[in-house]
Design a protein around this motif. Structure first.
Motif, PDB file in Angstrom:
ATOM      1  N   GLY A  29       0.927  -1.269   0.027  1.00 46.74           N
ATOM      2  CA  GLY A  29       0.238   0.244   0.077  1.00 46.74           C
ATOM      3  C   GLY A  29       0.780   1.350   0.010  1.00 46.74           C
ATOM      4  O   GLY A  29       0.561   2.291  -0.775  1.00 46.74           O
ATOM      5  N   ILE A  30       1.791   1.250   0.869  1.00 44.87           N
ATOM      6  CA  ILE A  30       2.560   2.467   1.192  1.00 44.87           C
ATOM      7  C   ILE A  30       3.626   2.624  -0.195  1.00 44.87           C
ATOM      8  O   ILE A  30       3.736   3.668  -0.588  1.00 44.87           O
ATOM      9  CB  ILE A  30       3.392   2.632   2.507  1.00 44.87           C
ATOM     10  CG1 ILE A  30       3.805   3.893   2.676  1.00 44.87           C
ATOM     11  CG2 ILE A  30       4.497   1.524   2.312  1.00 44.87           C
ATOM     12  CD1 ILE A  30       2.931   4.969   3.160  1.00 44.87           C
ATOM     13  N   ASN A  31       3.978   1.577  -0.775  1.00 37.56           N
ATOM     14  CA  ASN A  31       4.744   1.773  -2.076  1.00 37.56           C
ATOM     15  C   ASN A  31       4.217   1.848  -3.254  1.00 37.56           C
ATOM     16  O   ASN A  31       5.069   2.509  -4.115  1.00 37.56           O
ATOM     17  CB  ASN A  31       5.903   0.374  -1.882  1.00 37.56           C
ATOM     18  CG  ASN A  31       6.884   0.543  -0.998  1.00 37.56           C
ATOM     19  OD1 ASN A  31       7.680   1.578  -0.974  1.00 37.56           O
ATOM     20  ND2 ASN A  31       6.965  -0.407   0.114  1.00 37.56           N
ATOM     21  N   SER A  32       3.078   1.293  -3.230  1.00 43.98           N
ATOM     22  CA  SER A  32       2.286   1.320  -4.790  1.00 43.98           C
ATOM     23  C   SER A  32       1.811   2.715  -5.007  1.00 43.98           C
ATOM     24  O   SER A  32       1.477   3.156  -6.485  1.00 43.98           O
ATOM     25  CB  SER A  32       1.262   0.411  -4.487  1.00 43.98           C
ATOM     26  OG  SER A  32       1.463  -0.750  -4.692  1.00 43.98           O
ATOM     27  N   THR A  33       1.557   3.667  -4.309  1.00 40.81           N
ATOM     28  CA  THR A  33       0.871   5.065  -4.417  1.00 40.81           C
ATOM     29  C   THR A  33       1.912   6.095  -4.128  1.00 40.81           C
ATOM     30  O   THR A  33       2.981   6.015  -3.139  1.00 40.81           O
ATOM     31  CB  THR A  33      -0.392   5.238  -4.027  1.00 40.81           C
ATOM     32  OG1 THR A  33      -0.258   4.976  -2.356  1.00 40.81           O
ATOM     33  CG2 THR A  33      -1.445   4.226  -4.370  1.00 40.81           C
ATOM     34  N   PRO A  34       1.903   7.358  -4.867  1.00 43.32           N
ATOM     35  CA  PRO A  34       2.711   8.452  -4.635  1.00 43.32           C
ATOM     36  C   PRO A  34       2.101   9.295  -3.360  1.00 43.32           C
ATOM     37  O   PRO A  34       1.149   9.274  -3.157  1.00 43.32           O
ATOM     38  CB  PRO A  34       2.643   9.167  -5.957  1.00 43.32           C
ATOM     39  CG  PRO A  34       1.359   8.984  -6.417  1.00 43.32           C
ATOM     40  CD  PRO A  34       0.884   7.533  -5.996  1.00 43.32           C
ATOM     41  N   TRP A  35       3.230  10.297  -2.919  1.00 40.92           N
ATOM     42  CA  TRP A  35       2.944  11.130  -1.995  1.00 40.92           C
ATOM     43  C   TRP A  35       1.615  11.917  -2.210  1.00 40.92           C
ATOM     44  O   TRP A  35       0.912  12.128  -1.395  1.00 40.92           O
ATOM     45  CB  TRP A  35       3.975  11.870  -1.542  1.00 40.92           C
ATOM     46  CG  TRP A  35       3.863  12.965  -0.376  1.00 40.92           C
ATOM     47  CD1 TRP A  35       3.409  14.212  -0.695  1.00 40.92           C
ATOM     48  CD2 TRP A  35       3.869  12.543   1.025  1.00 40.92           C
ATOM     49  NE1 TRP A  35       3.224  14.790   0.778  1.00 40.92           N
ATOM     50  CE2 TRP A  35       3.457  13.706   1.657  1.00 40.92           C
ATOM     51  CE3 TRP A  35       4.363  11.663   1.803  1.00 40.92           C
ATOM     52  CZ2 TRP A  35       3.375  13.982   2.923  1.00 40.92           C
ATOM     53  CZ3 TRP A  35       4.172  11.736   3.159  1.00 40.92           C
ATOM     54  CH2 TRP A  35       4.130  12.722   4.159  1.00 40.92           C
ATOM     55  N   ASP A  36       1.458  12.473  -3.359  1.00 41.32           N
ATOM     56  CA  ASP A  36       0.567  13.523  -3.655  1.00 41.32           C
ATOM     57  C   ASP A  36      -0.953  12.616  -3.686  1.00 41.32           C
ATOM     58  O   ASP A  36      -1.941  13.425  -3.929  1.00 41.32           O
ATOM     59  CB  ASP A  36       0.900  14.421  -4.847  1.00 41.32           C
ATOM     60  CG  ASP A  36       0.820  13.494  -6.212  1.00 41.32           C
ATOM     61  OD1 ASP A  36       0.488  12.177  -6.124  1.00 41.32           O
ATOM     62  OD2 ASP A  36       1.190  14.242  -7.112  1.00 41.32           O
ATOM     63  N   LEU A  37      -1.047  11.612  -3.579  1.00 44.22           N
ATOM     64  CA  LEU A  37      -2.343  10.579  -3.869  1.00 44.22           C
ATOM     65  C   LEU A  37      -2.874  10.306  -2.327  1.00 44.22           C
ATOM     66  O   LEU A  37      -3.822  10.899  -1.817  1.00 44.22           O
ATOM     67  CB  LEU A  37      -2.104   9.581  -4.617  1.00 44.22           C
ATOM     68  CG  LEU A  37      -3.516   8.696  -4.536  1.00 44.22           C
ATOM     69  CD1 LEU A  37      -4.592   9.534  -5.069  1.00 44.22           C
ATOM     70  CD2 LEU A  37      -3.143   7.468  -5.643  1.00 44.22           C
ATOM     71  N   ASN A  38      -1.926   9.870  -1.614  1.00 47.20           N
ATOM     72  CA  ASN A  38      -2.246   9.383  -0.239  1.00 47.20           C
ATOM     73  C   ASN A  38      -0.997   9.237   0.616  1.00 47.20           C
ATOM     74  O   ASN A  38      -1.152   8.258   1.448  1.00 47.20           O
ATOM     75  CB  ASN A  38      -3.109   8.043  -0.439  1.00 47.20           C
ATOM     76  CG  ASN A  38      -2.396   6.884  -0.856  1.00 47.20           C
ATOM     77  OD1 ASN A  38      -1.281   6.984  -1.092  1.00 47.20           O
ATOM     78  ND2 ASN A  38      -3.002   5.756  -0.746  1.00 47.20           N
ATOM     79  N   ARG A  39      -0.022   9.927   0.387  1.00 48.70           N
ATOM     80  CA  ARG A  39       1.106  10.123   1.332  1.00 48.70           C
ATOM     81  C   ARG A  39       1.782   8.688   1.092  1.00 48.70           C
ATOM     82  O   ARG A  39       2.482   8.228   2.028  1.00 48.70           O
ATOM     83  CB  ARG A  39       0.891  10.417   2.748  1.00 48.70           C
ATOM     84  CG  ARG A  39       0.266  11.817   2.877  1.00 48.70           C
ATOM     85  CD  ARG A  39      -0.043  12.053   4.562  1.00 48.70           C
ATOM     86  NE  ARG A  39      -0.485  13.311   4.477  1.00 48.70           N
ATOM     87  CZ  ARG A  39      -1.853  13.683   4.686  1.00 48.70           C
ATOM     88  NH1 ARG A  39      -2.784  12.968   3.921  1.00 48.70           N
ATOM     89  NH2 ARG A  39      -2.248  14.864   4.503  1.00 48.70           N
TER      90      ARG A  39
END
Length: 521
Positions: A296-306
């Protein structure tokens, strides 16, 4: 390897006990093999659970909780990485080497699970189940579970390195030579895998209660055997193993009426008939160090959901999806950023585009199979699929096509996966053997992205397309054009195998640095 087994000699049996729902898995270590303490069927069950726990190797990034997918996904053509992840860049840009910490971490995790499986097998064999109120059937089930897990570990090991040390006994039976095990041929290791999985198919149940969904079934053993036979090019055996899974009636694709593929990956979906075998994660407080994953934390970028954004996906991948394909919803085609802007895929890649200042054109997309909305920590709460039913359907279609070309059955199997995501059926008359093979691998690409399958698929595709002469054919075709520098690729390197970890070479006197010749620059 030597360090792992030295630890095991001091701590012969590591087992995990269930200490209530809130505590998850908790390790207990016994310094000696004391039959008076470890003589009950429940001790056998605890040893089995301890082996399952090795799938995540302490959670977070461990083994199937994260790092394994770095090795399976980064070198392929879907996932890339950010410039801040040095270990990831080495893997993604094909500049990896024996000192890469992720390569070493996965090696250690794999052999930890093999070690636990060996210790658990010895413990279960030593317990008289019938004399202690249980059954021999339960004893055989427990043996089937640990042998399945050992086979899975050796499957990954041979997929990544080819020849690897083959150890099938507990540390109590070690000779001095076992502390420095030589490499066994991949063929010999695969024979051991087949033996373990055949035993598992005969002794594991077809299903468990919903609370035990993450335990191995006979269907899981058949599915893993099918995966191995596909890799070997044993097409009839692969087709037969897939049919064994299908014939149980225990599995199905999650239908559109229940949310389809997107709903299958939802964090609330703890038990599903499409799951054949999963790494079960937890949504309990503190789960990161116990029973979670890092996707979860690695799949998405900061500007989407940190998120950390360590698994950006090439825009070219987004462009291959039909706009009616539900699987495209598992990619960030359009989203609102934390800063009040809209992030949009450019029109030329199939997105809706847009103009500044309100819209920013994406340079990558990100996968949403492992959601962790506004969850700035490492804990991924949804189950990680290791084997699922869609893979079995497409694997049987592939095997049937290699045997007989496109047939009605093979086309129907592919169509089941396509129609679940809102696409049309396919007709065998529209394809040759070669073009139907291409269709299957493209469907696999869209279906299983970020599930650890693409690297192997490219190698198997190349082997089949070249008649067995060039396993890297499709790897070159798909990966090299996406490299930041095409000169990174070296025709003298066998990218089908990773270099052995430097730590292993230094600690195992049976190995020398020459074993890495031709595996890295």
């Amino acid at each position: 390897m030597k360090k792992i087994y030295n630890i095991l000699l001091l701590s012969v049996v590591t087992i995990a006990t269930l200490n209530g729902c809130k505590q998850g898995l908790q390790d207990e270590t016994y310094s000696v093999f004391d039959a008076s303490k470890l003589s009950k069927p429940e001790n056998g069950n605890q040893a089995v659970i301890g082996t399952y726990a090795a799938l995540k190797d302490n959670g977070g990034y461990g083994y199937y909780a994260g790092f394994l997918y770095w090795l399976y996904e980064y070198p392929a053509d879907v996932v890339t990485t950010t410039i801040t992840s040095r270990q990831g860049i080495e893997l993604d840009q094909l500049t990896y080497n024996p000192s890469n910490s992720v390569i070493n971490a996965v090696w250690v995790s794999i052999f930890k699970m093999i070690s636990r499986a060996n210790e658990a097998e010895a413990l279960v064999n030593s317990i008289d189940y019938k004399a202690n109120g249980a059954t021999d059937q339960l004893k055989q089930q427990h043996l089937g579970e640990v042998r399945f897990l050992r086979a899975l570990a050796y499957y990954d090991a041979t997929s990544l390195w080819g020849d690897v040390p083959l150890i099938l006994k507990a540390s109590a039976d070690f000779t001095p030579a076992d502390l420095n095990p030589p490499l066994a041929t991949q063929a010999d290791v695969e024979t051991a895998i087949i033996n373990d999985l055949t035993f598992a198919t005969q002794n594991l149940p077809t299903s468990y209660s919903a609370t035990e969904i993450a335990r191995a079934t006979s269907g899981a053993a058949h599915a893993l055997l099918a995966r191995l036979y596909l890799r070997q090019g044993e097409w009839q055996k692969a087709a037969d193993e897939c049919q064994s899974v299908i014939s149980t009636g225990a599995y199905r694709l999650k239908p559109q009426s229940e949310g389809g593929l997107k709903a299958m990956f939802d964090t609330t979906n703890r038990s599903d008939k499409e799951f054949i075998f999963v790494l079960k994660s937890s949504n309990q407080p503190g789960a990161y160090g116990i029973n979670s994953n890092s996707f979860g934390i690695n799949s998405t970028p900061w500007d989407l959901n940190r998120g950390y954004g360590n698994f950006p996906i090439h825009l070219q991948f987004y462009s291959i999806f039909d706009k009616t394909d539900d699987r495209r919803q598992l990619l960030t085609g359009l989203y609102h950023t934390l800063y009040g802007q809209v992030m949009s895929v450019p029109v030329e890649y199939g997105g809706v585009g847009g103009t500044a200042p309100d819209t920013v054109l994406a340079t990558y997309v990100y996968n949403l199979k492992y959601p962790a909305a506004n969850n700035y920590n490492y804990a991924g709460f949804n189950n990680v699929t290791i084997l699922r039913y869609a893979d079995v359907l497409l694997s049987r279609a592939e095997a049937l096509n290699e045997l007989n070309g496109p047939t009605e059955e093979a086309a129907n199997l592919v169509s089941q996966v396509r129609t679940r995501s809102g696409l049309s059926t396919v007709s065998p008359g529209d394809y040759t053997k070669s073009t139907f093979r291409d269709l299957i691998f493209e469907e696999r690409n869209k279906e299983f992205f970020m599930e650890g399958r693409r690297r192997e698929d490219l190698l198997r595709w190349g082997k089949s397309a070249s008649g067995g002469t060039d396993v890297l054919l499709k790897f070159r075709e798909k990966v090299v054009p996406l490299l930041r520098n095409a000169a990174t690729y070296d025709a003298n390197i066998n990218y089908a195998l990773y270099p052995y970890p430097q730590n292993e070479i230094q600690s195992n006197t049976s190995l020398s640095a020459t074993i890495n010749q031709g595996r890295y620059k």
